[in-house]
Design an enzyme around this catalytic site. Structure first.
Site, PDB file in Angstrom:
ATOM      1  N   SER A   1       0.834  -1.192   0.000  1.00  9.49           N
ATOM      2  CA  SER A   1       0.000   0.000   0.000  1.00  9.49           C
ATOM      3  C   SER A   1       0.879   1.258   0.000  1.00  9.49           C
ATOM      4  O   SER A   1       1.706   1.429  -0.880  1.00  9.49           O
ATOM      5  CB  SER A   1      -0.967  -0.036   1.180  1.00  9.49           C
ATOM      6  OG  SER A   1      -1.985   0.926   1.039  1.00  9.49           O
TER       7      SER A   1
ATOM      8  N   ASP B   1      -9.566  -5.115  -4.887  1.00  6.35           N
ATOM      9  CA  ASP B   1      -9.016  -3.842  -4.426  1.00  6.35           C
ATOM     10  C   ASP B   1      -9.474  -2.719  -5.356  1.00  6.35           C
ATOM     11  O   ASP B   1      -9.439  -2.871  -6.579  1.00  6.35           O
ATOM     12  CB  ASP B   1      -7.492  -3.948  -4.436  1.00  6.35           C
ATOM     13  CG  ASP B   1      -6.779  -2.781  -3.777  1.00  6.35           C
ATOM     14  OD1 ASP B   1      -7.442  -1.808  -3.383  1.00  6.35           O
ATOM     15  OD2 ASP B   1      -5.544  -2.845  -3.671  1.00  6.35           O
TER      16      ASP B   1
ATOM     17  N   HIS C   1      -7.854  -5.232  -0.517  1.00  3.71           N
ATOM     18  CA  HIS C   1      -6.667  -4.480  -0.122  1.00  3.71           C
ATOM     19  C   HIS C   1      -6.184  -4.919   1.256  1.00  3.71           C
ATOM     20  O   HIS C   1      -6.962  -5.045   2.196  1.00  3.71           O
ATOM     21  CB  HIS C   1      -6.993  -2.986  -0.113  1.00  3.71           C
ATOM     22  CG  HIS C   1      -5.800  -2.108  -0.060  1.00  3.71           C
ATOM     23  ND1 HIS C   1      -5.040  -1.812  -1.172  1.00  3.71           N
ATOM     24  CD2 HIS C   1      -5.210  -1.446   0.980  1.00  3.71           C
ATOM     25  CE1 HIS C   1      -4.042  -1.013  -0.833  1.00  3.71           C
ATOM     26  NE2 HIS C   1      -4.127  -0.774   0.472  1.00  3.71           N
TER      27      HIS C   1
END
Length: 346
Positions: A177, A287, A317
């Site tokens: 991320s 995601d 995610h």
């Protein structure tokens, strides 16, 4: 770091008509609340743990301070039973640049298991967070971590407990991320600061590759997955949270087409000029960032870069650190196997 609590006596002195904390400027429910006066609250949604690990895992872990002035530190994970020199993965945690810690229990568990599965040393960097330290603070901390490693490699008399097992000619940058964004931008900044001579700047370290897990990029124009992916209420990232993270992290006045957010925007780095390290990108099917990641991979390919990617089916995610479902556990083992293959195959 949570805002300080008001003592009971003082609390009684505050009139009922006076708001204790002031006006909220930005908020992501349960994760972060930023006030107009500069104070920030981060509820302890994930517990922070010490470096202790279960003996059966076969990994030892310790914390090391990298810079006393900025309080940057790292947690190292070293396999116990493996003999010989091991590759080292410099890892940056996620959290939209605004939350998260190398001490979060979910990262502690994931990275300890990854070190054991992939037969590598992992250096998990605890960098400064926005909005108190907006970008490029996290990038600067990533570069500082690499320069600290460089000094360890140059110092033959180092007494660091993990150094005897470290192959400093076998270094990887990785993150998930926002951490993946940091890994990418650390390299682009190093390259630009050193006239395209990143390898010379970090010598004797040899950077072998970059591992980007669900990279946190953005842009003003919405992708299909950002507009139409249906996220569960418990999803680690939705569009509103993504936008808030970027408002908190980017320099004042910047929008989501800033090069740090959108590497494909006009005025961003030309990927043709990007250093020629092999890159692996791990993408989650559910995601909201899926399409943006796929576009990033395609652009790297068109620029002639060595890039491989995998789409993990049925997961969202940050599944590898936040989800305990059977499917997520299976996909986590898959992602570890892919990382091991990438590290050992270069």
């Amino acid at each position: 770091m949570a805002a300080a609590k008001v003592g009971s006596n003082l609390r009684r002195k505050i009139g009922k008509d006076c708001h204790q904390h002031g006006v909220v400027a930005e908020e992501i429910d349960g994760l972060i609340k930023a006030y107009e006066d500069g104070r920030v609250e981060r509820p302890q949604i994930v517990p922070c743990v010490t470096s202790t690990l279960a003996p059966g895992l076969g990994v030892t872990s310790r914390d090391t301070v990298l810079d006393n002035f900025t309080n940057i530190w790292a947690r190292f994970y070293v396999p116990i039973k493996f003999h010989g020199k091991l590759p080292l993965v410099v890892y940056f945690h996620g959290g939209g640049f605004c939350v998260g810690s190398a001490a979060w229990s979910c990262y502690h568990d994931f990275l300890a298991r990854l070190a054991a599965k992939a037969n590598c040393i992992i250096m998990s960097v605890n960098y400064r967070l926005a909005p108190e330290n907006p970008l490029p603070a996290a990038y600067d901390d990533g570069i500082k971590a690499l320069m600290w490693l460089k000094q360890q490699a140059l110092c033959v008399c180092t007494d660091n407990w993990w150094a005897s097992q470290w192959n400093f000619s076998d270094v990887f940058l990785a993150g998930d991320s926002a951490g993946a964004n940091i890994a990418f931008n650390v390299i682009t900044r190093l390259d630009s600061f050193n006239a395209g001579q990143t390898a010379a700047a970090i010598k004797p370290l040899t950077l072998k590759g970059i591992i980007l897990i669900q990279p946190f990029f953005g842009g003003e124009a919405r992708t299909h997955s950002e507009k139409h992916s249906v996220q569960s209420p418990r999803s680690a990232l939705n569009l509103a949270a993504s936008d808030t993270y970027w408002r908190l992290a980017l320099p004042c006045g910047a929008n989501r087409d800033h090069p740090w957010c959108n590497p494909l925007a006009k005025g961003s780095l030309k990927l043709e000029d990007f250093v020629r390290f092999p890159i692996m990108v791990c993408i989650s099917e559910m995601d909201i960032l899926k399409d943006r990641s796929l576009e990033f991979v395609a652009s790297l390919g068109r620029a002639g870069k060595r890039v491989e990617h995998v789409v993990h089916k049925g997961v969202g995610h940050a599944f590898q650190i936040l989800s305990k479902s059977q499917l997520s556990q299976t996909r986590t083992l898959e992602i570890m196997a892919r990382i091991k293959g990438f590290i050992s195959g270069i």
